[in-house]
Write an enzyme that holds these catalytic residues in place. Structure first.
Site, PDB file in Angstrom:
ATOM      1  N   HIS A 337       4.336 -28.498  -4.169  1.00 43.21           N
ATOM      2  CA  HIS A 337       5.609 -28.405  -3.430  1.00 43.21           C
ATOM      3  C   HIS A 337       6.823 -28.460  -4.363  1.00 43.21           C
ATOM      4  O   HIS A 337       7.879 -28.992  -3.979  1.00 43.21           O
ATOM      5  CB  HIS A 337       5.699 -29.517  -2.364  1.00 43.21           C
ATOM      6  CG  HIS A 337       4.424 -29.698  -1.609  1.00 43.21           C
ATOM      7  ND1 HIS A 337       4.009 -28.827  -0.630  1.00 43.21           N
ATOM      8  CD2 HIS A 337       3.438 -30.637  -1.721  1.00 43.21           C
ATOM      9  CE1 HIS A 337       2.826 -29.221  -0.166  1.00 43.21           C
ATOM     10  NE2 HIS A 337       2.456 -30.307  -0.812  1.00 43.21           N
ATOM     11  N   CYS A 338       6.665 -27.968  -5.565  1.00 42.55           N
ATOM     12  CA  CYS A 338       7.749 -28.001  -6.571  1.00 42.55           C
ATOM     13  C   CYS A 338       8.223 -29.425  -6.843  1.00 42.55           C
ATOM     14  O   CYS A 338       9.405 -29.659  -7.110  1.00 42.55           O
ATOM     15  CB  CYS A 338       8.934 -27.124  -6.144  1.00 42.55           C
ATOM     16  SG  CYS A 338       8.536 -25.388  -6.028  1.00 42.55           S
ATOM     17  N   VAL A 339       7.304 -30.369  -6.716  1.00 50.43           N
ATOM     18  CA  VAL A 339       7.639 -31.767  -7.038  1.00 50.43           C
ATOM     19  C   VAL A 339       6.522 -32.297  -7.953  1.00 50.43           C
ATOM     20  O   VAL A 339       5.793 -33.229  -7.588  1.00 50.43           O
ATOM     21  CB  VAL A 339       7.808 -32.627  -5.761  1.00 50.43           C
ATOM     22  CG1 VAL A 339       8.363 -34.015  -6.106  1.00 50.43           C
ATOM     23  CG2 VAL A 339       8.766 -31.954  -4.770  1.00 50.43           C
TER      24      VAL A 339
END
Lengths: 383, 77
Positions: A337-339
């Site tokens: 999740h781009c984290v």
């Protein structure tokens, strides 16, 4: 990505079908209508955020661009430090990490707790008089946890630091009042709030926007460009125009205004309450599923309408997403999740990833039941 | 094969030399030096798996759900 209501699609179609022109530059009828609709859209969005002035809302391509404008252009004292967190979306951390690298500024990371919340004492310890800017995610797109923004903004301001709030996940699901929160900047992603893709908003207090350097230079940003003694001499417009160089996404802005109006008509408090009722259903059933592990708090009072999880009978979260899509027509997101930093912090291999189910105003209890039935079948079949 | 997107080419190349693999195993191999130049997006993995799914639709590979999740396999003539 949220579904788009008829009101948003109609508003954009109307622009393309009835007055497809550039705003702010053409004197013909189409141009006038486009200009009026463009101005009106900004007013609607300013109302959505409760901005003090519509000039404080800049149209951008996405929240990432909004964050990059601030990270690149805001004036920060030499030798100061930027504070951000381990829970940020890459778009919330990387622009500031690169700014710090560019100007030799310090950077300090506040670590989120394992449930995605923060210890306020960590903020008090980290923000000091060297801190010039704090960049924080208001609602995490992974854990769904809501940051006590007002409290952190107060700590930051007490030390003379600016506050950049990443509201990409927060704005679509909760009432957002930038004046009450007293944040200096806010980044919003329109596609998550029933609006068109490729549209974002940067909110900034007018005093900051006025003093900031421009991000792009070009047409529509100037009041005059003289040619004197062999030199080209530009005079730039104030915000918002100084940040909106070149031909704009008029249809997108009109769609964004329509989305803001649509959500306000329903009521953000109502949307928040409704989503939490769906979330409660999921969390209750998840507590009984022994192989499901929730990432982040299960306290719905400090949580956006999403749940991120792993299933210990499955080696990859992508398999959860694939199975639910193939067998139940339920679409969930899988991956990191781009984290990345928070996944690494939690010891979750990004290749294994996590699955995230999100709920919005158009979902109902039947949707939630279908998702949960899918989860039960998935676990049985993977044992 | 060269007409396929990079991620899909990578999935096919990985499956060429093996019987069947899990999703996680494919992603792990994709991130090794040998394959890192062929594919993109393997860190997050979602677009990579979407590419594998397209290969299933094209009849080039199969996927089967069972214990532990999916196993992916090349369709051999």
């Amino acid at each position: 990505m949220a579904l788009k209501p008829r009101q948003v699609i109609n508003a954009m179609n109307e622009y393309y079908e009835q007055y497809p022109a550039c705003g702010g530059r053409s004197i013909h009828k189409f141009g006038e209508e486009a200009s009026n609709a463009y101005i009106e859209a900004r007013e609607k969005f300013a109302k959505f955020l409760n901005a003090a002035d519509e000039s404080e809302c800049i149209w951008t391509r996405n929240a990432t661009e909004s964050l990059n404008i601030v990270a690149t252009s805001v004036k920060l004292p030499k030798d100061s430090k930027i504070v951000t967190t381990s829970l940020e979306h890459h778009s919330g951390s990387l622009p500031f990490i690169e700014r710090a690298r560019r100007d030799g500024l310090g950077i300090e990371i506040v670590k989120a707790r394992s449930d995605g919340t923060f210890d306020i004492e960590d903020w008090k310890r980290t923000i000091d008089h060297d801190t010039s800017l704090v960049s924080i995610v208001h609602s995490s797109n992974v854990t769904g946890t809501i940051t006590p923004m007002k409290e952190i903004a107060e700590i930051a301001h007490d030390h003379g630091a600016l506050v950049m709030s990443d509201d990409a996940q927060y704005a679509p699901h909760h009432p957002l009042d930038v004046q009450d929160l007293n944040v200096d900047f806010s980044a919003i992603s329109v596609h998550k709030m029933c609006g068109p893709t490729g549209m974002g908003v940067l909110y900034g207090k007018l005093e900051h926007l006025k003093s900031m350097n421009m991000f792009f230079y070009g047409g529509d940003t100037v009041s005059d460009v003289r040619f004197e003694n062999g030199k080209i001499l530009p005079e730039y417009l104030p915000p918002p125009e100084k940040f909106e160089a070149g031909l704009q996404n008029y249809a997108g802005a009109i769609g964004a205004g329509a989305a803001a109006e649509y959500l306000l008509t329903i009521g953000m408090h109502e949307i928040e309450k409704y989503e939490r009722s769906l979330l409660e259903m999921v969390l209750e059933r998840f507590r009984d599923m022994e192989h499901v592990h929730i990432l982040g708090t299960d306290d719905i009072n400090i949580k956006t309408g999403l749940v991120t999880f792993t299933v210990d009978t499955i080696s990859s979260a992508h398999d959860v997403a694939t199975f639910l899509n193939d067998e139940y027509n339920v679409m969930v997101r899988s991956g990191w999740h781009c984290v990345g930093p928070f996944h690494y912090q939690m010891g979750i291999d990004p290749k294994r990833g996590t699955a995230r189910a999100s709920f919005y105003l158009y979902n109902n209890r039947f949707d939630v039941d279908t998702f949960l039935s899918g989860m039960e079948t998935l676990i049985e079949a993977s044992k | 094969m060269s007409d396929l997107p990079k991620n899909a080419q990578c999935v096919l190349k990985i499956l060429e030399s093996t019987d069947s693999l899990t999703t996680k195993e494919i992603l792990e191999i994709a991130m090794t030096d040998k394959f890192a130049k062929i594919c993109i997006d393997c860190a997050g993995g979602d677009t990579f798996v979407a590419a594998a799914d397209q290969l299933v639709e094209m009849g080039l590979i199969t996927k089967k759900f069972g214990k532990g999740g999916y196993r992916w396999q090349l369709v051999k003539d």
